[in-house]
Design a protein around this motif. Structure first.
Motif, mmCIF file in Angstrom:
data_model
loop_
_atom_site.group_PDB
_atom_site.id
_atom_site.type_symbol
_atom_site.label_atom_id
_atom_site.label_comp_id
_atom_site.label_asym_id
_atom_site.label_seq_id
_atom_site.Cartn_x
_atom_site.Cartn_y
_atom_site.Cartn_z
ATOM 1 N N GLU A 32 -8.250 -21.967 -10.834
ATOM 2 C CA GLU A 32 -9.632 -22.188 -11.256
ATOM 3 C C GLU A 32 -10.374 -23.081 -10.265
ATOM 4 O O GLU A 32 -11.525 -22.810 -9.907
ATOM 5 C CB GLU A 32 -9.664 -22.823 -12.651
ATOM 6 C CG GLU A 32 -9.211 -21.891 -13.749
ATOM 7 C CD GLU A 32 -8.978 -22.590 -15.070
ATOM 8 O OE1 GLU A 32 -9.134 -21.919 -16.106
ATOM 9 O OE2 GLU A 32 -8.641 -23.789 -15.092
ATOM 10 N N LEU A 33 -9.714 -24.130 -9.792
ATOM 11 C CA LEU A 33 -10.338 -25.008 -8.801
ATOM 12 C C LEU A 33 -10.612 -24.251 -7.512
ATOM 13 O O LEU A 33 -11.670 -24.406 -6.905
ATOM 14 C CB LEU A 33 -9.449 -26.228 -8.537
ATOM 15 C CG LEU A 33 -9.998 -27.257 -7.561
ATOM 16 C CD1 LEU A 33 -11.339 -27.807 -8.024
ATOM 17 C CD2 LEU A 33 -8.999 -28.381 -7.362
ATOM 18 N N GLN A 34 -9.694 -23.407 -7.111
ATOM 19 C CA GLN A 34 -9.880 -22.604 -5.892
ATOM 20 C C GLN A 34 -11.096 -21.706 -6.025
ATOM 21 O O GLN A 34 -11.900 -21.596 -5.100
ATOM 22 C CB GLN A 34 -8.628 -21.778 -5.620
ATOM 23 C CG GLN A 34 -8.690 -20.994 -4.335
ATOM 24 C CD GLN A 34 -7.404 -20.230 -4.062
ATOM 25 O OE1 GLN A 34 -6.562 -20.073 -4.939
ATOM 26 N NE2 GLN A 34 -7.244 -19.760 -2.846
ATOM 27 N N ILE A 35 -11.278 -21.097 -7.177
ATOM 28 C CA ILE A 35 -12.444 -20.232 -7.405
ATOM 29 C C ILE A 35 -13.723 -21.054 -7.366
ATOM 30 O O ILE A 35 -14.715 -20.661 -6.748
ATOM 31 C CB ILE A 35 -12.309 -19.486 -8.746
ATOM 32 C CG1 ILE A 35 -11.204 -18.438 -8.646
ATOM 33 C CG2 ILE A 35 -13.622 -18.842 -9.161
ATOM 34 C CD1 ILE A 35 -10.788 -17.852 -9.974
ATOM 35 N N MET A 36 -13.719 -22.220 -8.007
ATOM 36 C CA MET A 36 -14.909 -23.066 -8.040
ATOM 37 C C MET A 36 -15.285 -23.561 -6.650
ATOM 38 O O MET A 36 -16.462 -23.743 -6.346
ATOM 39 C CB MET A 36 -14.691 -24.246 -8.981
ATOM 40 C CG MET A 36 -14.595 -23.843 -10.432
ATOM 41 S SD MET A 36 -14.291 -25.248 -11.511
ATOM 42 C CE MET A 36 -15.938 -25.930 -11.600
ATOM 43 N N LEU A 37 -14.287 -23.775 -5.796
ATOM 44 C CA LEU A 37 -14.545 -24.230 -4.438
ATOM 45 C C LEU A 37 -14.974 -23.095 -3.515
ATOM 46 O O LEU A 37 -15.334 -23.330 -2.372
ATOM 47 C CB LEU A 37 -13.307 -24.931 -3.868
ATOM 48 C CG LEU A 37 -12.968 -26.267 -4.522
ATOM 49 C CD1 LEU A 37 -11.630 -26.783 -4.024
ATOM 50 C CD2 LEU A 37 -14.071 -27.285 -4.266
ATOM 51 N N GLY A 38 -14.924 -21.870 -4.006
ATOM 52 C CA GLY A 38 -15.392 -20.733 -3.229
ATOM 53 C C GLY A 38 -14.394 -20.215 -2.219
ATOM 54 O O GLY A 38 -14.769 -19.554 -1.266
ATOM 55 N N SER A 39 -13.127 -20.532 -2.406
ATOM 56 C CA SER A 39 -12.115 -20.028 -1.486
ATOM 57 C C SER A 39 -12.055 -18.513 -1.564
ATOM 58 O O SER A 39 -12.203 -17.922 -2.629
ATOM 59 C CB SER A 39 -10.736 -20.614 -1.824
ATOM 60 O OG SER A 39 -10.776 -21.999 -1.688
ATOM 61 N N LYS A 40 -11.836 -17.921 -0.417
ATOM 62 C CA LYS A 40 -11.727 -16.469 -0.372
ATOM 63 C C LYS A 40 -10.408 -16.033 -0.990
ATOM 64 O O LYS A 40 -9.384 -16.684 -0.786
ATOM 65 C CB LYS A 40 -11.826 -15.986 1.070
ATOM 66 C CG LYS A 40 -13.166 -16.273 1.687
ATOM 67 C CD LYS A 40 -13.219 -15.818 3.119
ATOM 68 C CE LYS A 40 -14.575 -16.198 3.689
ATOM 69 N NZ LYS A 40 -14.665 -15.955 5.102
ATOM 70 N N PRO A 41 -10.415 -14.934 -1.727
ATOM 71 C CA PRO A 41 -9.159 -14.468 -2.325
ATOM 72 C C PRO A 41 -8.188 -14.012 -1.249
ATOM 73 O O PRO A 41 -8.595 -13.532 -0.198
ATOM 74 C CB PRO A 41 -9.581 -13.312 -3.216
ATOM 75 C CG PRO A 41 -10.885 -12.843 -2.642
ATOM 76 C CD PRO A 41 -11.539 -14.059 -2.029
ATOM 77 N N GLY A 42 -6.923 -14.170 -1.548
ATOM 78 C CA GLY A 42 -5.877 -13.722 -0.628
ATOM 79 C C GLY A 42 -5.642 -12.227 -0.780
ATOM 80 O O GLY A 42 -6.459 -11.497 -1.323
#
Length: 69
Positions: A32-42
């Motif tokens: 969830e934090l990764q999504i909120m930070l806008g990280s690109k999906p692997g």
């Protein structure tokens, strides 16, 4: 050296960058934090076509008596 989370950087990003309250930050999952930070999906999961291509490229071989165990 053991890889892990960079907690200070994650806390700065969540608490300062995103403006999350501490309780909200700690309730998040890493995904969830990764999504909120806008990280690109692997890479996505391997589907049946990908598995079939991988199996064709690297077929199993039958061991014979000369193979090491």
């Amino acid at each position: 050296m053991k890889a892990g989370f960079n907690w200070p950087a994650l806390m700065r990003a969540g608490l300062h960058g995103l403006g999350l309250a501490p309780a909200v930050f700690w309730a998040l999952t890493p995904a969830e934090l990764q999504i909120m930070l806008g990280s690109k999906p692997g890479n996505g999961p391997m589907l049946s076509e990908g598995l079939a291509a991988l199996m064709a490229a690297y077929p199993d071989k039958i061991k014979d008596q000369n193979d090491e165990r």
